[in-house]
Motif scaffolding. Structure first.
Motif, PDB file in Angstrom:
ATOM      1  N   UNK A   1     -34.444  59.740  18.036  1.00 41.43           N
ATOM      2  CA  UNK A   1     -34.176  59.668  17.051  1.00 41.43           C
ATOM      3  C   UNK A   1     -33.603  60.029  15.848  1.00 41.43           C
ATOM      4  N   UNK A   2     -32.085  59.593  16.330  1.00 40.75           N
ATOM      5  CA  UNK A   2     -30.984  59.343  15.207  1.00 40.75           C
ATOM      6  C   UNK A   2     -30.724  57.839  16.038  1.00 40.75           C
TER       7      UNK A   2
ATOM      8  N   UNK B   1     -36.233  62.079   3.219  1.00 40.36           N
ATOM      9  CA  UNK B   1     -36.759  63.017   4.632  1.00 40.36           C
ATOM     10  C   UNK B   1     -35.356  63.882   4.774  1.00 40.36           C
ATOM     11  N   UNK B   2     -34.412  63.202   4.683  1.00 41.49           N
ATOM     12  CA  UNK B   2     -33.124  63.480   5.924  1.00 41.49           C
ATOM     13  C   UNK B   2     -32.000  64.385   4.370  1.00 41.49           C
TER      14      UNK B   2
ATOM     15  N   UNK C   1     -34.971  57.758  11.405  1.00 45.53           N
ATOM     16  CA  UNK C   1     -34.867  57.511   9.989  1.00 45.53           C
ATOM     17  C   UNK C   1     -34.197  56.958   8.810  1.00 45.53           C
ATOM     18  N   UNK C   2     -33.552  55.737   8.075  1.00 46.60           N
ATOM     19  CA  UNK C   2     -33.322  55.812   7.196  1.00 46.60           C
ATOM     20  C   UNK C   2     -34.585  54.603   7.201  1.00 46.60           C
TER      21      UNK C   2
ATOM     22  N   UNK D   1     -27.861  57.290  13.967  1.00 45.99           N
ATOM     23  CA  UNK D   1     -28.402  57.271  12.575  1.00 45.99           C
ATOM     24  C   UNK D   1     -28.800  59.019  11.927  1.00 45.99           C
ATOM     25  N   UNK D   2     -27.868  59.721  12.157  1.00 49.84           N
ATOM     26  CA  UNK D   2     -28.120  60.897  11.366  1.00 49.84           C
ATOM     27  C   UNK D   2     -26.769  60.995  10.692  1.00 49.84           C
TER      28      UNK D   2
ATOM     29  N   UNK E   1     -31.940  51.931  11.578  1.00 47.54           N
ATOM     30  CA  UNK E   1     -32.108  53.301  11.845  1.00 47.54           C
ATOM     31  C   UNK E   1     -33.865  53.952  11.770  1.00 47.54           C
TER      32      UNK E   1
ATOM     33  N   UNK F   1     -36.846  57.556   5.553  1.00 48.22           N
ATOM     34  CA  UNK F   1     -36.604  57.896   4.636  1.00 48.22           C
ATOM     35  C   UNK F   1     -37.581  56.420   3.249  1.00 48.22           C
TER      36      UNK F   1
ATOM     37  N   UNK G   1     -27.586  66.581   7.629  1.00 52.11           N
ATOM     38  CA  UNK G   1     -28.821  66.790   7.930  1.00 52.11           C
ATOM     39  C   UNK G   1     -28.370  66.806   9.913  1.00 52.11           C
TER      40      UNK G   1
END
Lengths: 86, 576
Positions: free
Chosen positions: B210-211, B238-239, B223-224, A47-48, B221, B227, A52
């Motif tokens: 968090x990934x 955010x990323x 983080x998506x 997910x990264x 995900x 965002x 980042x």
């Protein structure tokens, strides 16, 4: 016996090691995590976004690996040039 | 048991532990007082360094800062850990070999000059006092929020504890209490992080969680999702980064170099028995620090997602109880500008026409919620509905972080005064006992001054942190590096470099932070570099000036060149 020649050779080997490790340090932190981060964000690991991830995680793992490599290599160099502590 | 009972219990137990350890390891000589007799095991020193370094700012504020900065928050993560690479490779082994007790000690001897020593003493004192005031304030805030005692009483209790173990135990007492404090603070930081990672992503390791994908079965995900939530409310993704990269690089550099130049961190490497131990101890220190520093960005992402989901257009009457609790402290403020009874939290500085049209259509009339960044870590357990003992644990952890850093700083202040000022400059024939007494009195006086600043904080504590790093980066760091790596560097070059570096950096920061704060934005900055990042330019100036001046002045005397030869190799060579 730590002869002056060995002491000088030890110092040169030390500086070479520092140059390599600090080049990696600068490339990872300022390169990957700052100047090229937008570019690296096109790639993903899980997910990264990669840029980042470098800024928030990866750079710190590399820092740790750099110090580990330094400790290991310097202990070797100290013995090789016979300037280690008794 | 209630939150307050738990907090009293855990904080009380941890304080008893610190005092007991301090009592068991009191100092009997100046060497024990200053550097713990140089007998500390590298792993213990690594833990103590980690506790010394991670302050109230790392524990309480950092995750919050990151959650509001997104990718740009990496400046703190990389700046405050990357400095350890410089410290391990360029400073720690050589300063350990040099021996003695302090940073001004090295600068004074290497540059055979009382002026150089005094410049270094002034820098060390300025950096340490700046820092210690912030720690005491942190202690006060934790006491007032979790134990509901007035801030001033909290500061006095905290000061009393530090006074006892810093004055009695010196470095020896501080080292072993810091080991205990590290254990308390890391446990307190990790427990809520692991709970929240499990709840939100189903993965117990926050660094991986968090990934990962959200635990709600959507397959999105985290983080998506974050965002997306941010975009709806007009925030930058955010990323991705928003600050100019040059400024980001300058700040990162200044924080890295500043970290490596901080006297209370450097002095910890004098406490280990050998050069090899100094190197490995830097590794352990960064390992223990990285445990918290790699968790912080995970907490930041979890907390921001949680927060946005909770407050986004939520009816004010239905907000959870933690929201009301933190409103009482004033760290969370809601004003219903359009009177619809709902919370509109969004970026009202966004000038994108599409977003503005959407905001107008929805009847938004400005951002209605202000959130203090410090809430993120402190309120995390409540937001995630964790058991009461976790809340008490976080309070104890925050106190451990603040007290351990305060103690390390007080020791630098007392050694700088007793050893570098009194012993080396004023009264050279002072006895060991006299010097020890002098160091204890200086530590005591410093504690009282720190308490005063904790109770009456100068309004500019936040601003002066840039100072501490800028000064350390522009003065001490280059002087030490050139002292080791450039045998030709002499007194004139080093002193001129330090003075130019410090004056330039201080002037730039004072100009934008205090004289013309209204001009403190990118249009007025030189090369677009903010006051936070200017220390890196100060450092470059220091080096350039030192090089030029040293070319035109005599080389250092032979005995000083011998010092340089001596620090470069681990073994002690006998002179014939």
């Amino acid at each position: 016996m730590a002869t002056p020649e060995k002491v000088r050779a030890h110092w040169r080997a030390n500086l070479r090691l520092l140059a390599v490790l600090l080049a990696i340090w600068a490339f990872v932190s300022f390169g990957c995590a700052i100047f090229f981060a937008d570019f690296l964000d096109r790639f993903r690991i899980g997910g990264f976004k990669l840029g980042f991830w470098m800024a928030h995680q990866g750079a710190m793992y590399v820092f740790l690996a750099l110090i580990a490599a330094y400790v290991w290599r310097m202990n070797y160099l100290d013995r090789k040039y016979d300037v280690h502590e008794d | 048991m209630s939150v307050q009972t738990w907090t009293f219990l855990i904080v009380g137990l941890s304080f008893t532990l610190y005092l007991y350890i301090a009592y068991r390891s009191r100092a009997g000589s100046t060497s024990e007082f200053y550097v713990s007799g140089s007998t500390v095991h590298p792993v213990h020193n690594g833990m103590a360094t980690a506790a010394d370094w991670m302050s109230a700012a790392s524990f309480i504020s950092m995750a919050g800062l990151i959650s509001f900065m997104g990718r740009d928050g990496g400046v703190y993560l990389m700046g405050w850990t990357g400095g350890y690479v410089l410290l391990a490779l360029l400073l720690a082994p050589y300063l350990r070999k040099f021996g003695k007790f302090t940073v001004p000690n090295f600068v004074g001897d290497r540059y055979y000059s009382q002026t150089a020593r005094l410049v270094a003493v002034v820098c060390a004192l300025a950096v340490s006092f700046t820092y210690v005031a912030g720690q005491m304030r942190g202690v006060g805030i934790v006491f007032s929020r979790f134990l509901e005692v007035p801030v001033n009483t909290g500061v006095i209790i905290g000061t009393g504890v530090v006074f006892f173990y810093a004055v009695l135990g010196g470095m020896k007492g501080i080292t072993y209490t810091q080991v205990a404090q590290y254990c308390v603070l890391i446990f307190a930081y990790m427990v809520p992080a692991i709970f929240i990672a499990l709840m939100m992503t189903g993965n117990p390791i926050p660094q991986l969680g968090f990934g990962g994908t959200l635990a709600d079965g959507s397959g999105v995900h985290l983080l998506d999702k974050l965002d997306g939530l941010g975009a709806e409310l007009g925030f930058a993704a955010y990323t991705s980064g928003v600050r100019p990269v040059l400024d980001v690089a300058a700040i990162t550099m200044a924080l890295m170099v500043g970290t490596a130049g901080l006297p209370h961190v450097i002095v910890r490497f004098y406490t280990v028995p050998s050069v090899a131990a100094a190197r490995s101890s830097a590794f352990w220190a960064l390992l223990f620090i990285a445990l918290l520093y790699t968790t912080a960005p995970a907490i930041a992402a979890f907390a921001r997602t949680n927060l946005l989901e909770t407050v986004k257009d939520a009816p004010y009457s239905e907000v959870p109880s933690w929201f009301k609790n933190w409103e009482k402290t004033g760290l969370l403020k809601f004003t219903d500008k359009n009177g619809d009874g709902r919370i509109q939290y969004y970026n009202d500085k966004n000038t994108d026409p599409d977003f503005l049209a959407r905001a107008t259509a929805a009847g938004w009339q400005g951002n209605e919620l202000t959130i203090d960044r410090d809430i993120i870590v402190l309120a995390n357990p409540e937001i995630a509905r964790l058991p009461n003992w976790v809340v008490g644990l976080v309070a104890a952890g925050a106190l451990a972080a603040a007290l351990s850093t305060a103690a390390g700083l007080l020791l630098v202040i007392s050694t700088a005064f007793a050893h570098d000022f009194v012993k080396c400059a004023v009264k050279k024939d002072i006895t060991e006992k006299g010097e020890l007494l002098c160091a204890r009195i200086a530590a005591g006086a410093a504690v009282i001054i720190a308490a005063y600043f904790g109770i009456n904080p100068p309004g500019f504590v936040g601003e002066v942190v840039a100072f501490a790093f800028g000064l350390a980066a522009a003065s001490l760091f280059p002087a030490i590096i050139m002292g080791v790596f450039q045998k030709r560097m002499n007194r004139e070059g080093a002193v001129a470099g330090m003075i130019v570096g410090v004056v330039f950096t201080a002037t730039y920061i004072i100009w934008f932070k205090f004289v013309h704060p209204e001009r403190n934005h990118a249009a007025h900055w030189w090369f677009g570099i903010s006051p936070e990042g200017i220390g890196s330019i100060g450092m470059v100036l220091n080096v350039v000036v030192a090089q030029i001046v040293s070319r035109f002045t005599p080389p250092p005397p032979a005995d000083v060149q011998d010092i340089v030869d001596r620090v470069r190799i681990p073994r002690e060579l006998r002179k014939h």
